[in-house]
Every structure is written in structure tokens, then in C-alpha cells.
Design a protein around this motif. Sequence first.
Motif, short mmCIF file in Angstrom:
data_model
loop_
_atom_site.label_atom_id
_atom_site.label_comp_id
_atom_site.label_asym_id
_atom_site.label_seq_id
_atom_site.Cartn_x
_atom_site.Cartn_y
_atom_site.Cartn_z
N VAL A 95 13.51 2.48 -0.98
CA VAL A 95 13.57 2.69 -2.33
C VAL A 95 12.37 2.34 -3.25
O VAL A 95 12.14 1.45 -3.37
N VAL A 145 11.32 -1.04 -4.55
CA VAL A 145 12.45 -2.19 -5.11
C VAL A 145 12.75 -3.27 -4.26
O VAL A 145 12.89 -2.91 -3.07
N GLU A 146 12.68 -4.29 -4.53
CA GLU A 146 13.06 -5.57 -3.93
C GLU A 146 14.74 -5.43 -3.69
O GLU A 146 15.48 -4.86 -4.40
N ILE A 147 15.33 -5.90 -2.65
CA ILE A 147 16.68 -6.11 -2.33
C ILE A 147 17.58 -6.68 -3.14
O ILE A 147 18.66 -6.31 -3.81
N ASP A 148 16.76 -7.60 -4.20
CA ASP A 148 17.64 -8.25 -5.13
C ASP A 148 17.52 -8.10 -6.58
O ASP A 148 17.57 -8.73 -7.58
N GLU A 149 16.87 -6.78 -6.64
CA GLU A 149 16.68 -6.20 -8.01
C GLU A 149 16.91 -4.85 -8.45
O GLU A 149 17.15 -4.06 -7.25
N GLY A 150 17.51 -4.64 -9.45
CA GLY A 150 17.97 -3.21 -9.65
C GLY A 150 16.70 -2.23 -10.11
O GLY A 150 15.70 -2.67 -10.04
N PRO A 151 16.80 -0.70 -9.64
CA PRO A 151 15.69 0.07 -9.79
C PRO A 151 15.06 0.12 -11.17
O PRO A 151 13.81 0.12 -11.31
N VAL A 152 15.71 -0.21 -12.24
CA VAL A 152 15.09 -0.20 -13.50
C VAL A 152 14.15 -1.44 -13.61
O VAL A 152 13.11 -1.39 -14.22
N ALA A 153 14.79 -2.49 -13.28
CA ALA A 153 13.95 -3.90 -13.45
C ALA A 153 12.81 -3.63 -12.50
O ALA A 153 11.78 -4.06 -13.11
N ILE A 169 10.20 -1.42 -14.41
CA ILE A 169 9.38 -2.24 -15.37
C ILE A 169 8.55 -3.04 -14.84
O ILE A 169 7.36 -3.32 -15.31
N ARG A 170 8.97 -3.77 -13.65
CA ARG A 170 7.88 -4.86 -12.97
C ARG A 170 6.85 -4.27 -12.57
O ARG A 170 5.69 -4.77 -12.75
#
Lengths: 249, 249
Positions: free
Chosen positions: B116, B149-157, B160-161
Amino acid sequence: MRPICGAASGCAVHASGKGWCCAWRVQCCGSDKGEIRLTFSPGPFGRGRRLANPGILFYRGLSIISYLGAKDPGMGSEPFIFCPRCGARLTQRFMFGRERPVCPACGYVVFYDPKVAVGVLVEHEGKVLLVRRRYDPGKGGWALPAGFVEIDEGPVAAAIRECREETGLIVRIRSVLDVFPVSMDPRGPAVFIVYRGVPIGGSLQPGDDALEVGFFPPDGLPSPLVFASTRRALWRWRREKGFPERRFY
Amino acid sequence: MRPICGAASGCAVHASGKGWCCAWRVQCCGSDKGEIRLTFSPGPFGRGRRLANPGILFYRGLSIISYLGAKDPGMGSEPFIFCPRCGARLTQRFMFGRERPVCPACGYVVFYDPKVAVGVLVEHEGKVLLVRRRYDPGKGGWALPAGFVEIDEGPVAAAIRECREETGLIVRIRSVLDVFPVSMDPRGPAVFIVYRGVPIGGSLQPGDDALEVGFFPPDGLPSPLVFASTRRALWRWRREKGFPERRFY
């Protein structure tokens, strides 16, 4: 919600207080800390209801908060112990911004990725297509036709395939409704892409994974509706139809 | 495009003729075959240009065609040979609708998933934020700020990151622009979610992965623009600004 945070900053999210039960990641504007960890104790809606909505939260309009879940980054899915390329036992090493399983023998780096799920909000004559699930998670509950994207197919093709498999209907995809994070699924974290679609063929009949399928009006949705993302998509659809938007958690 | 197909059906896609060079999957309405394999020989745009646009194609308005790529389902990423749970050598078995690597010792099933990726089309004063990439793929070219996307974050976060890491700017996400399939990335197939965002803080400076960052007007986009998805998102944005939409492949 009152986050507990050790960071000192002018950002509104950097308050302290009694927290809730889960681990969340926060990204706050105006802070060069960027990401901090908060803990929360059970809130007014109880643990279960809070956990049913692990998505993005805006805190005082300034921050994005995402659910971290368990400490194991492969939460839900299983952590890798052996190298899938050479079979050696993996070790943990800091790479690309965080600790990741790395193979000391061949150098293979494991990136745990969220899975990609797709669903379709299929509308026909003012009604929405829903599926009553035969299997867990959500067994017996109603949800949008949905499933996982295979590695060699596009998300639109996957959404059409899943809809056909579960409902017998062939749909045309119109647009992206929204994208939701999914963190509490036993099959592992996922990103859930919900499309809008309309039926263009096929015949309505439940597939192998479904107990029932049917179209429902906005004021006559079946119960229980399972998955926070299904509820969020449906409440938004209801609002478009002039019905009050209900809370989804 | 003239697909070669052995299936007999009333669907318009079931024509036969001289094909192109890649393997594609087709889902066609009105056919209970559902999915068929076509092969294509190099078309009028040449192999390179065709491969640069491996997304969803609509054929005569009836079919969805998605790129299959190489025969290895883990194309780009590496196929699994050993079980990541117990280290045993995997075998191939038909499960959940297709052949998948399965562990004969512990039963672990490998599901190859697309990664993702997320990006942001950040607009400020009528200009769009772009990053000149320091590394491959797309080294030296301009693209939207984006990443996995990392496994432990949401796509929006994650969006932004990544934007903050690459450009120094902190953005607020407004909406989903669109979702694109990515099949030709050397890091493996991905689903690319592009958000719309606006800057709310930070200061513009290239991150470790970037050579340059900057805002560009719709009639002064830099060159080369890398990745079909970046081009598709930008041409759509240009069209909204009243400029002619250009072909993206």
C-alpha cells in the motif's frame, strides 16, 4: 479523549490526563516530534466500542491519531521467524526507520504491510446492496460486498470480482467513496478501499461466502451491520439521501 | 487493442485478433467465464509506453482489464520458498481460489498482497508540491510526495508522514483523489492511494530521499514526471484548472 503524552510542545494534543486502553500513534502539527505514543484507558463508550473504530481521529482539529494495536507489528497476521527466501532464522535490526526482521544469512528484509481490501457500495433504485456473512469475522452480520486484492489484480478488478462472487451481480465502478484503515481484523491490518458502483449484469444470489444478499433502503438497513468501515460508508450514504447521519461507533 | 481469447461468449471483449505483449486479466460483463487470460503483442505505443500504464483499462465500455505482469505472482517482490513461521520448504497448493505457497509442516498459507503506497497532491496558491527523487525507482524525476504505509499506521497518517519526511511540510488531508494500481515497481505490485492536501505547517526543504522540492503551476510542471500515477493525478489537476488534460502514457 485525554491523551497521556510525555512530550512538551505547544501543540494542543500535548495535553496530559487520564488515557484510554489502546496504543495510538499521533502526528501533530507544529511539533517536530512528529510522532508520539499515547495510551488510553477505556473511554465513555467502553473498550469494545472504541476498538470497533480504530480509524483516524482528529483531536482538536490539530492531530491525526491512528491505532497501533498490539506491540507485534504483525498483529493479527503472524510475525516472521524464518527467512522466506533462504530459511535462516531472522533477527531484528533497525532499518528504514524502524526495527524490522532481517535475515543475517542472505540480507532479506521483512516489510510488514497492511493488506488491501476493497468493497463496493452498490446502489440501485435508491437501495444499497448488502451481504450477510457466512463466516467470521462478522459471521451472521451484514456488510458491503468486499474482499482482499490479490497481488496480480487491480483494486477495481478485485472489487468487481468480490461483488460478483458474493452477490452474483456484475457492477460497474463509478468512483472511490473513501479509504478506511482496518486494524482489528484477525487476518491482519488492512487498508479498505470502498468504491461506488452500479449493477450492470448478473443475477442476485448469495455466493459461497454469503448467507443472504439483498438491497436495502436507507431507512431500512438490516442488523447487525458489521465492520466500522461498512457503517461509516452507509451512514455517509444515508446522509446523502437526507437521513440523519448516525454515529458509527 | 485487439485481445486474443479462446472463450466463446456474446461479450464484446471476446473478439480475436493480433494481441499485445503482456498478460492481462479480463473481467467481462455478461460472461459466466468471468476471468480469462489474454495475450498482447506490442501495440502502437510500443512496449515501454504500454508498460508504463499497467492500470485498469476499459475495453469497449464492457470490460476491466488489469495487468498480470510476470508469471511469478510475487513479481517485483521475491517469491517465498521457506515458511516464515517454521522454516520448512513451501509447496504449491490450490487454496482460496488459486495456487498458493503452503507449508506442508505447519499449514501456513502465503497470501501475496500488493503493498500500500500513499501520496499527496498538495496544493497551495494554485501550485502543486513535487519532489525530485534522489533514488530509484524514478531517480532524478519529479513525483508527488509519497511512500509505503507501515502495517501499524493508517493511510492518512502515512501520507502526512511521507510528505513531512520528503518536503518538510506538514499537511492536512482533505479527501481521496483516487486510487491507482501499480504493477511495474521493482519493489513489487502496490495500490497507490492519492490524497488531496493543504500545507498547515513546517518549512519547505528536501528530505533525505529528495534532491529538490518545490511548488509548480499547472502550466509549468517540471520534467521528467515519473510514475504513471503521478502523471494521471497531475493531468486531472490540470484539467480542473482549465488546462487541457494530457495523455498520461
